[in-house]
Design a protein around this motif. Structure first.
Motif, PDB file in Angstrom:
ATOM      1  N   ASN A 284       0.825  -1.206   0.000  1.00 10.76           N
ATOM      2  CA  ASN A 284       0.000   0.000   0.000  1.00 10.76           C
ATOM      3  C   ASN A 284       0.862   1.260   0.000  1.00 10.76           C
ATOM      4  O   ASN A 284       0.441   2.310  -0.493  1.00 10.76           O
ATOM      5  CB  ASN A 284      -0.926   0.017   1.210  1.00 10.76           C
ATOM      6  N   ASP A 285       2.080   1.156   0.561  1.00 13.05           N
ATOM      7  CA  ASP A 285       2.988   2.305   0.578  1.00 13.05           C
ATOM      8  C   ASP A 285       3.507   2.634  -0.815  1.00 13.05           C
ATOM      9  O   ASP A 285       4.070   3.710  -1.045  1.00 13.05           O
ATOM     10  CB  ASP A 285       4.164   2.039   1.521  1.00 13.05           C
ATOM     11  N   ILE A 286       3.354   1.696  -1.732  1.00  8.70           N
ATOM     12  CA  ILE A 286       3.722   1.920  -3.130  1.00  8.70           C
ATOM     13  C   ILE A 286       2.483   2.254  -3.952  1.00  8.70           C
ATOM     14  O   ILE A 286       2.462   3.199  -4.736  1.00  8.70           O
ATOM     15  CB  ILE A 286       4.426   0.675  -3.720  1.00  8.70           C
ATOM     16  N   CYS A 287       1.438   1.486  -3.744  1.00  7.43           N
ATOM     17  CA  CYS A 287       0.230   1.584  -4.557  1.00  7.43           C
ATOM     18  C   CYS A 287      -0.500   2.910  -4.376  1.00  7.43           C
ATOM     19  O   CYS A 287      -0.788   3.612  -5.355  1.00  7.43           O
ATOM     20  CB  CYS A 287      -0.697   0.417  -4.200  1.00  7.43           C
ATOM     21  N   ILE A 288      -0.814   3.276  -3.143  1.00  9.78           N
ATOM     22  CA  ILE A 288      -1.681   4.433  -2.900  1.00  9.78           C
ATOM     23  C   ILE A 288      -1.045   5.750  -3.337  1.00  9.78           C
ATOM     24  O   ILE A 288      -1.701   6.585  -3.983  1.00  9.78           O
ATOM     25  CB  ILE A 288      -2.117   4.468  -1.422  1.00  9.78           C
ATOM     26  N   PRO A 289       0.274   5.977  -3.044  1.00  8.70           N
ATOM     27  CA  PRO A 289       0.890   7.223  -3.528  1.00  8.70           C
ATOM     28  C   PRO A 289       1.514   7.093  -4.924  1.00  8.70           C
ATOM     29  O   PRO A 289       2.213   7.997  -5.384  1.00  8.70           O
ATOM     30  CB  PRO A 289       1.961   7.512  -2.481  1.00  8.70           C
ATOM     31  N   GLU A 290       1.257   5.982  -5.593  1.00 12.20           N
ATOM     32  CA  GLU A 290       1.811   5.732  -6.933  1.00 12.20           C
ATOM     33  C   GLU A 290       3.320   5.950  -7.003  1.00 12.20           C
ATOM     34  O   GLU A 290       3.843   6.580  -7.917  1.00 12.20           O
ATOM     35  CB  GLU A 290       1.108   6.596  -8.001  1.00 12.20           C
ATOM     36  N   LYS A 291       4.002   5.404  -6.021  1.00  8.54           N
ATOM     37  CA  LYS A 291       5.462   5.439  -6.059  1.00  8.54           C
ATOM     38  C   LYS A 291       5.971   4.298  -6.920  1.00  8.54           C
ATOM     39  O   LYS A 291       5.309   3.270  -7.064  1.00  8.54           O
ATOM     40  CB  LYS A 291       6.029   5.350  -4.639  1.00  8.54           C
ATOM     41  N   ARG A 292       7.138   4.488  -7.469  1.00  9.53           N
ATOM     42  CA  ARG A 292       7.757   3.468  -8.320  1.00  9.53           C
ATOM     43  C   ARG A 292       8.968   2.883  -7.608  1.00  9.53           C
ATOM     44  O   ARG A 292       9.822   3.626  -7.117  1.00  9.53           O
ATOM     45  CB  ARG A 292       8.202   4.065  -9.663  1.00  9.53           C
ATOM     46  N   VAL A 293       9.043   1.558  -7.559  1.00 15.37           N
ATOM     47  CA  VAL A 293      10.231   0.870  -7.065  1.00 15.37           C
ATOM     48  C   VAL A 293      10.777   0.069  -8.235  1.00 15.37           C
ATOM     49  O   VAL A 293      10.094  -0.811  -8.769  1.00 15.37           O
ATOM     50  CB  VAL A 293       9.917  -0.056  -5.876  1.00 15.37           C
ATOM     51  N   VAL A 294      11.991   0.402  -8.658  1.00 16.19           N
ATOM     52  CA  VAL A 294      12.569  -0.261  -9.825  1.00 16.19           C
ATOM     53  C   VAL A 294      13.926  -0.857  -9.467  1.00 16.19           C
ATOM     54  O   VAL A 294      14.633  -0.350  -8.596  1.00 16.19           O
ATOM     55  CB  VAL A 294      12.723   0.711 -11.020  1.00 16.19           C
ATOM     56  N   GLY A 295      14.265  -1.933 -10.113  1.00 15.97           N
ATOM     57  CA  GLY A 295      15.572  -2.540  -9.938  1.00 15.97           C
ATOM     58  C   GLY A 295      16.545  -2.025 -10.976  1.00 15.97           C
ATOM     59  O   GLY A 295      16.150  -1.527 -12.037  1.00 15.97           O
ATOM     60  N   SER A 296      17.819  -2.134 -10.657  1.00 14.35           N
ATOM     61  CA  SER A 296      18.868  -1.755 -11.601  1.00 14.35           C
ATOM     62  C   SER A 296      19.993  -2.773 -11.490  1.00 14.35           C
ATOM     63  O   SER A 296      20.501  -3.014 -10.390  1.00 14.35           O
ATOM     64  CB  SER A 296      19.387  -0.352 -11.299  1.00 14.35           C
ATOM     65  N   ILE A 297      20.362  -3.357 -12.616  1.00 12.07           N
ATOM     66  CA  ILE A 297      21.440  -4.340 -12.612  1.00 12.07           C
ATOM     67  C   ILE A 297      22.455  -3.997 -13.700  1.00 12.07           C
ATOM     68  O   ILE A 297      22.101  -3.762 -14.861  1.00 12.07           O
ATOM     69  CB  ILE A 297      20.902  -5.782 -12.819  1.00 12.07           C
ATOM     70  N   ALA A 298      23.675  -3.895 -13.296  1.00 11.84           N
ATOM     71  CA  ALA A 298      24.810  -3.755 -14.212  1.00 11.84           C
ATOM     72  C   ALA A 298      24.708  -2.501 -15.072  1.00 11.84           C
ATOM     73  O   ALA A 298      24.548  -1.389 -14.564  1.00 11.84           O
ATOM     74  CB  ALA A 298      24.963  -5.016 -15.052  1.00 11.84           C
ATOM     75  N   TYR A 299      24.757  -2.689 -16.411  1.00 12.55           N
ATOM     76  CA  TYR A 299      24.947  -1.607 -17.370  1.00 12.55           C
ATOM     77  C   TYR A 299      24.636  -2.165 -18.737  1.00 12.55           C
ATOM     78  O   TYR A 299      24.593  -3.394 -18.949  1.00 12.55           O
ATOM     79  CB  TYR A 299      26.405  -1.113 -17.345  1.00 12.55           C
ATOM     80  N   CYS A 300      24.406  -1.288 -19.711  1.00 11.14           N
ATOM     81  CA  CYS A 300      24.185  -1.744 -21.083  1.00 11.14           C
ATOM     82  C   CYS A 300      24.352  -0.564 -22.017  1.00 11.14           C
ATOM     83  O   CYS A 300      24.507   0.589 -21.582  1.00 11.14           O
ATOM     84  CB  CYS A 300      22.803  -2.391 -21.249  1.00 11.14           C
ATOM     85  N   GLY A 301      24.312  -0.847 -23.307  1.00 12.28           N
ATOM     86  CA  GLY A 301      24.402   0.210 -24.300  1.00 12.28           C
ATOM     87  C   GLY A 301      25.703   0.987 -24.202  1.00 12.28           C
ATOM     88  O   GLY A 301      26.794   0.415 -24.182  1.00 12.28           O
ATOM     89  N   LYS A 302      25.579   2.299 -24.084  1.00 12.06           N
ATOM     90  CA  LYS A 302      26.738   3.198 -24.086  1.00 12.06           C
ATOM     91  C   LYS A 302      27.236   3.531 -22.683  1.00 12.06           C
ATOM     92  O   LYS A 302      28.051   4.445 -22.506  1.00 12.06           O
ATOM     93  CB  LYS A 302      26.380   4.500 -24.819  1.00 12.06           C
ATOM     94  N   ASP A 303      26.742   2.829 -21.668  1.00 10.55           N
ATOM     95  CA  ASP A 303      27.111   3.178 -20.291  1.00 10.55           C
ATOM     96  C   ASP A 303      28.613   3.196 -20.078  1.00 10.55           C
ATOM     97  O   ASP A 303      29.158   4.145 -19.507  1.00 10.55           O
ATOM     98  CB  ASP A 303      26.463   2.198 -19.303  1.00 10.55           C
ATOM     99  N   PHE A 304      29.303   2.138 -20.520  1.00  9.51           N
ATOM    100  CA  PHE A 304      30.755   2.080 -20.315  1.00  9.51           C
ATOM    101  C   PHE A 304      31.455   3.229 -21.028  1.00  9.51           C
ATOM    102  O   PHE A 304      32.321   3.899 -20.457  1.00  9.51           O
ATOM    103  CB  PHE A 304      31.314   0.741 -20.805  1.00  9.51           C
ATOM    104  N   ASP A 305      31.101   3.472 -22.279  1.00  8.86           N
ATOM    105  CA  ASP A 305      31.760   4.537 -23.042  1.00  8.86           C
ATOM    106  C   ASP A 305      31.499   5.904 -22.407  1.00  8.86           C
ATOM    107  O   ASP A 305      32.407   6.762 -22.356  1.00  8.86           O
ATOM    108  CB  ASP A 305      31.269   4.535 -24.490  1.00  8.86           C
ATOM    109  N   ASN A 306      30.278   6.122 -21.930  1.00  9.40           N
ATOM    110  CA  ASN A 306      29.961   7.401 -21.299  1.00  9.40           C
ATOM    111  C   ASN A 306      30.757   7.604 -20.018  1.00  9.40           C
ATOM    112  O   ASN A 306      31.249   8.708 -19.735  1.00  9.40           O
ATOM    113  CB  ASN A 306      28.466   7.485 -21.006  1.00  9.40           C
ATOM    114  N   VAL A 307      30.890   6.546 -19.220  1.00  6.93           N
ATOM    115  CA  VAL A 307      31.639   6.656 -17.969  1.00  6.93           C
ATOM    116  C   VAL A 307      33.127   6.847 -18.248  1.00  6.93           C
ATOM    117  O   VAL A 307      33.801   7.622 -17.552  1.00  6.93           O
ATOM    118  CB  VAL A 307      31.383   5.429 -17.076  1.00  6.93           C
ATOM    119  N   ILE A 308      33.667   6.159 -19.243  1.00  8.57           N
ATOM    120  CA  ILE A 308      35.073   6.359 -19.614  1.00  8.57           C
ATOM    121  C   ILE A 308      35.312   7.838 -19.945  1.00  8.57           C
ATOM    122  O   ILE A 308      36.288   8.448 -19.493  1.00  8.57           O
ATOM    123  CB  ILE A 308      35.455   5.461 -20.812  1.00  8.57           C
ATOM    124  N   GLU A 309      34.400   8.431 -20.703  1.00  6.00           N
ATOM    125  CA  GLU A 309      34.540   9.846 -21.066  1.00  6.00           C
ATOM    126  C   GLU A 309      34.439  10.744 -19.835  1.00  6.00           C
ATOM    127  O   GLU A 309      35.223  11.694 -19.681  1.00  6.00           O
ATOM    128  CB  GLU A 309      33.459  10.222 -22.079  1.00  6.00           C
TER     129      GLU A 309
END
Length: 361
Positions: A284-309
């Motif tokens: 209910n602490d997520i549902c009623i105030p429409e909060k978002r809980v999202v996971g994050s794992i590792a990296y993808c796409g241009k993440d490595f190149d962007n961080v190197i820069e």
């Protein structure tokens, strides 16, 4: 060659193993310079297996424990397969350590980090960074500029974890953000938030030297949950409204609860930490105030190149991240035992090398 292999929780051995050889036309062989001990490695040491295959061979590598550990590494290309064109011998590189199948819907959509058979080099088998050499697929080998030293380049992987978590949470410049935990990933998240234009970065960290690390990485304010009401302080600091986005980097129930309560209605809580046991939440602490809980794992796409820069340009300073450098032979006593012992909060990133020239520098 010498390598550190995980056999079971609490059992890591430095021993001689065969030197890896290129066995595919698209492989790259790397002479390793530095490799960082990751929080994931510590979880495997304390409570594994989590990612490491034990009873059933990993679907991509075909390996089971014992496996060579280490996935935060930099090195020099010494050999490439005949079809490799993106790097050549002599290039200075880091490796994005994703083991993926290339065929699942996530891989086809360019979200390799969500592969249904996802593994990590240095956890899933077929080599790792705590060794003299490793081999890996060319598409995940990234060149680094000469201005980025090998030791700082070993920070690209953990900082990319923080960078990707901002993407996963939909971060936008001008947001007020909260980060729980000032370990490596927490500090990486702080530095990425500052580099990408956060309005305010609030950090939740119990009293230790890590509070100073957080401030050095750009935290605008550090809250000690033993000394204040964290949720009340977050709301006070955000004009009574709550933070726009929060990042859970501790794996602790109390921090999860504080961050969920500290974001405003419609806000986002990103879980970046790896948990050793289940968490509980009142939905209910997520549902009623429409909060978002999202996971994050590792990296993808241009993440490595962007961080190197960002690292090479100094936009992410990462000063003070490297708190200790050790020899591979000492990885258990000076590495894993230090990072899990009473002095662990004094450390951020311990780097490991089996290269005498690096250790004497």
């Amino acid at each position: 060659m010498k390598a550190a292999r995980w056999y079971k929780a609490g059992d890591i051995r430095v021993e001689d193993v065969p030197e890896p050889q290129i066995d595919d036309d698209y492989d790259v062989k790397v002479k390793l310079h530095w490799c960082g001990i990751c929080g994931s490695d510590l979880h495997e040491y304390l409570a594994g297996p989590i990612f490491i295959p034990v009873d059933t061979p990993h679907p991509i590598t075909g390996d089971v424990a014992p496996v060579i550990l280490g996935h935060e590494f930099s090195g020099e290309v010494v050999e490439v397969g005949p079809n490799v064109t993106n790097v050549k011998p002599g290039d200075r590189v880091v490796v994005e350590p994703l083991d993926v199948d290339d065929t699942c819907p996530s891989c086809q959509a360019g979200r390799d980090n969500l592969c249904v058979n996802l593994g990590f080099h240095g956890l899933a088998g077929k080599g790792g960074g705590f060794a003299d050499y490793t081999t890996f697929r060319h598409k995940y080998v990234h060149k680094i500029p000469d201005t980025l030293s090998y030791d700082r380049a070993a920070l690209v992987e953990p900082i990319s974890v923080g960078y990707h978590s901002l993407e996963a949470g939909g971060f936008q410049a001008g947001m007020n953000a909260v980060v729980a935990g000032a370990g490596t990933i927490g500090l990486a998240t702080i530095e990425c938030l500052k580099a990408l234009g956060a309005n305010q970065v609030i950090v939740v960290q119990r009293k230790s030297v890590r509070q100073e690390y957080a401030k050095a990485s750009g935290a605008d304010i550090v809250l000690d949950p033993a000394e204040c009401d964290v949720v009340a302080e977050i709301k006070r600091l955000t004009d009574g409204y709550g933070a726009d986005i929060a990042f859970e980097c501790t794996g602790a129930q109390a921090c999860f609860d504080q961050l969920l309560a500290g974001i405003h209605a419609g806000g986002t809580l990103v879980v970046t930490s790896i948990w050793e046991k289940p968490a509980s939440v009142n939905l209910n602490d997520i549902c009623i105030p429409e909060k978002r809980v999202v996971g994050s794992i590792a990296y993808c796409g241009k993440d490595f190149d962007n961080v190197i820069e960002l690292l090479a340009s100094g936009k992410i300073p990462a000063q003070g991240f490297i708190t200790k450098k050790i020899a591979l032979d000492d990885i258990v006593a000076e590495g894993f035992e230090t990072l899990t012992g009473p002095e662990k909060k004094k450390q951020v990133k311990i780097l490991v090398s089996n290269n005498p020239d690096e250790l004497d520098a």
